[in-house]
Motif scaffolding. Structure first.
Motif, PDB file in Angstrom:
ATOM      1  N   ALA A 165       0.782  -1.373   0.200  1.00 23.05           N
ATOM      2  CA  ALA A 165       0.092   0.142  -0.174  1.00 23.05           C
ATOM      3  C   ALA A 165       0.577   1.128  -0.518  1.00 23.05           C
ATOM      4  O   ALA A 165      -0.173   2.518  -0.443  1.00 23.05           O
ATOM      5  N   ASN A 166       2.279   1.241   0.008  1.00 23.45           N
ATOM      6  CA  ASN A 166       3.359   2.552  -0.051  1.00 23.45           C
ATOM      7  C   ASN A 166       3.763   2.685  -1.297  1.00 23.45           C
ATOM      8  O   ASN A 166       4.612   1.695  -1.771  1.00 23.45           O
ATOM      9  N   PHE A 167       3.138   3.655  -1.525  1.00 17.95           N
ATOM     10  CA  PHE A 167       3.677   4.496  -2.776  1.00 17.95           C
ATOM     11  C   PHE A 167       4.586   4.888  -3.060  1.00 17.95           C
ATOM     12  O   PHE A 167       5.179   4.256  -4.276  1.00 17.95           O
ATOM     13  N   GLY A 168       5.252   5.271  -2.261  1.00 21.98           N
ATOM     14  CA  GLY A 168       6.515   6.134  -2.141  1.00 21.98           C
ATOM     15  C   GLY A 168       8.212   4.453  -2.264  1.00 21.98           C
ATOM     16  O   GLY A 168       8.465   4.365  -3.397  1.00 21.98           O
ATOM     17  N   ARG A 169       6.841   3.452  -1.570  1.00 25.15           N
ATOM     18  CA  ARG A 169       7.898   1.908  -2.178  1.00 25.15           C
ATOM     19  C   ARG A 169       7.926   0.983  -3.214  1.00 25.15           C
ATOM     20  O   ARG A 169       8.616   1.052  -4.048  1.00 25.15           O
ATOM     21  N   ILE A 170       6.744   1.423  -3.308  1.00 28.13           N
ATOM     22  CA  ILE A 170       6.802   0.667  -5.139  1.00 28.13           C
ATOM     23  C   ILE A 170       7.242   1.656  -5.990  1.00 28.13           C
ATOM     24  O   ILE A 170       7.906   0.957  -7.029  1.00 28.13           O
ATOM     25  N   LEU A 171       7.073   3.412  -6.526  1.00 28.94           N
ATOM     26  CA  LEU A 171       7.687   3.441  -6.950  1.00 28.94           C
ATOM     27  C   LEU A 171       8.959   3.579  -7.096  1.00 28.94           C
ATOM     28  O   LEU A 171      10.655   3.567  -8.489  1.00 28.94           O
ATOM     29  N   ALA A 172       9.323   3.302  -5.576  1.00 29.91           N
ATOM     30  CA  ALA A 172      11.410   3.147  -5.433  1.00 29.91           C
ATOM     31  C   ALA A 172      11.238   1.831  -6.042  1.00 29.91           C
ATOM     32  O   ALA A 172      12.409   2.321  -7.604  1.00 29.91           O
ATOM     33  N   ALA A 173      10.912   1.411  -5.854  1.00 35.22           N
ATOM     34  CA  ALA A 173      11.227  -0.480  -6.295  1.00 35.22           C
ATOM     35  C   ALA A 173      11.175  -0.241  -8.498  1.00 35.22           C
ATOM     36  O   ALA A 173      12.459  -0.773  -8.023  1.00 35.22           O
ATOM     37  N   TYR A 174       9.869   0.303  -8.395  1.00 42.18           N
ATOM     38  CA  TYR A 174       9.750   0.028 -10.238  1.00 42.18           C
ATOM     39  C   TYR A 174      10.984   0.517 -10.618  1.00 42.18           C
ATOM     40  O   TYR A 174      11.368   0.734 -12.278  1.00 42.18           O
ATOM     41  N   GLY A 175      11.816   1.822 -10.025  1.00 37.89           N
ATOM     42  CA  GLY A 175      12.952   2.367 -10.522  1.00 37.89           C
ATOM     43  C   GLY A 175      13.827   1.817 -11.208  1.00 37.89           C
ATOM     44  O   GLY A 175      14.409   1.618 -12.278  1.00 37.89           O
ATOM     45  N   GLY A 176      14.727   0.749 -10.061  1.00 33.43           N
ATOM     46  CA  GLY A 176      14.969  -0.782 -10.138  1.00 33.43           C
ATOM     47  C   GLY A 176      14.663  -1.244 -11.674  1.00 33.43           C
ATOM     48  O   GLY A 176      15.628  -1.395 -12.592  1.00 33.43           O
ATOM     49  N   VAL A 177      13.454  -1.563 -11.793  1.00 36.82           N
ATOM     50  CA  VAL A 177      12.645  -2.269 -12.577  1.00 36.82           C
ATOM     51  C   VAL A 177      12.993  -1.835 -13.997  1.00 36.82           C
ATOM     52  O   VAL A 177      13.189  -2.204 -15.156  1.00 36.82           O
ATOM     53  N   PHE A 178      13.145  -0.297 -13.499  1.00 36.74           N
ATOM     54  CA  PHE A 178      12.914   0.447 -15.480  1.00 36.74           C
ATOM     55  C   PHE A 178      14.047   0.355 -15.581  1.00 36.74           C
ATOM     56  O   PHE A 178      13.972   0.343 -16.645  1.00 36.74           O
ATOM     57  N   VAL A 179      15.304   0.341 -15.189  1.00 31.39           N
ATOM     58  CA  VAL A 179      16.677   0.881 -15.498  1.00 31.39           C
ATOM     59  C   VAL A 179      16.518  -0.673 -15.604  1.00 31.39           C
ATOM     60  O   VAL A 179      17.474  -1.262 -17.238  1.00 31.39           O
ATOM     61  N   ALA A 180      16.398  -1.752 -15.107  1.00 31.87           N
ATOM     62  CA  ALA A 180      16.644  -3.859 -16.347  1.00 31.87           C
ATOM     63  C   ALA A 180      15.980  -3.949 -17.493  1.00 31.87           C
ATOM     64  O   ALA A 180      16.116  -4.171 -18.253  1.00 31.87           O
ATOM     65  N   GLY A 181      14.911  -3.194 -17.321  1.00 26.00           N
ATOM     66  CA  GLY A 181      13.839  -3.370 -18.252  1.00 26.00           C
ATOM     67  C   GLY A 181      14.310  -2.226 -19.325  1.00 26.00           C
ATOM     68  O   GLY A 181      13.744  -3.108 -20.658  1.00 26.00           O
ATOM     69  N   SER A 182      14.905  -1.017 -19.409  1.00 25.03           N
ATOM     70  CA  SER A 182      14.932   0.003 -20.452  1.00 25.03           C
ATOM     71  C   SER A 182      16.176  -1.178 -20.865  1.00 25.03           C
ATOM     72  O   SER A 182      16.470  -1.278 -22.689  1.00 25.03           O
ATOM     73  N   LEU A 183      17.775  -1.499 -20.435  1.00 26.07           N
ATOM     74  CA  LEU A 183      18.126  -2.548 -21.035  1.00 26.07           C
ATOM     75  C   LEU A 183      17.766  -3.475 -21.897  1.00 26.07           C
ATOM     76  O   LEU A 183      18.324  -3.642 -22.859  1.00 26.07           O
ATOM     77  N   ALA A 184      16.651  -4.562 -21.353  1.00 28.68           N
ATOM     78  CA  ALA A 184      16.497  -5.459 -21.917  1.00 28.68           C
ATOM     79  C   ALA A 184      15.351  -5.204 -23.754  1.00 28.68           C
ATOM     80  O   ALA A 184      15.548  -5.336 -24.427  1.00 28.68           O
ATOM     81  N   TRP A 185      14.610  -4.061 -22.920  1.00 31.21           N
ATOM     82  CA  TRP A 185      14.055  -3.783 -24.407  1.00 31.21           C
ATOM     83  C   TRP A 185      14.972  -3.109 -25.270  1.00 31.21           C
ATOM     84  O   TRP A 185      14.796  -3.345 -26.185  1.00 31.21           O
ATOM     85  N   GLY A 186      15.461  -2.203 -24.883  1.00 25.84           N
ATOM     86  CA  GLY A 186      16.756  -2.010 -26.079  1.00 25.84           C
ATOM     87  C   GLY A 186      17.724  -3.232 -26.509  1.00 25.84           C
ATOM     88  O   GLY A 186      17.625  -2.609 -27.883  1.00 25.84           O
TER      89      GLY A 186
END
Length: 112
Positions: free
Chosen positions: A57-78
């Motif tokens: 339920a914690n927005f800040g935690r979700i977005l902070a963790a998602y930042g790491g997923v975004f980094v790895a996902g961006s490389l995978a997408w590329g």
């Protein structure tokens, strides 16, 4: 089951956000047109809703963790879409980010 659901939602969010940004990039920078940009805007909006489905339920935690997923996902997408070849430092950085995701989201917590 909750961790698997959370991980799947992170992957879905990454596809929506990275895909949306890529569509806008293609529409604007590669001159593919307004329909590509519009599709990108819709995908980015979908990303915003997917994040709300996370079990935590914690927005800040979700977005902070998602930042790491975004980094790895961006490389995978590329790698998949643009045939980008990350170097070892890209891969090490992405691994560090994913470790951060695991710590932020899935470390055991005590109720305070």
């Amino acid at each position: 089951m909750t961790i698997i659901r959370s991980l799947l939602l992170f992957v879905l969010a990454a596809l929506a956000e990275i895909g949306g940004a890529w569509l806008i990039w293609q529409g604007w920078r590669e001159n593919r047109g307004l329909w590509w940009i519009a599709a990108g805007i819709v995908a980015l909006g979908a990303y915003g809703f997917v994040a709300t489905l996370q079990p935590d339920a914690n927005f800040g935690r979700i977005l902070a963790a998602y930042g790491g997923v975004f980094v790895a996902g961006s490389l995978a997408w590329g790698m998949v879409v643009d045939k980008f070849r990350p170097d070892r430092w890209d891969l090490i950085g992405a691994a560090i980010c994913l470790i951060g995701v695991a710590v932020i989201m899935y470390a055991p917590r005590t109720s305070a």
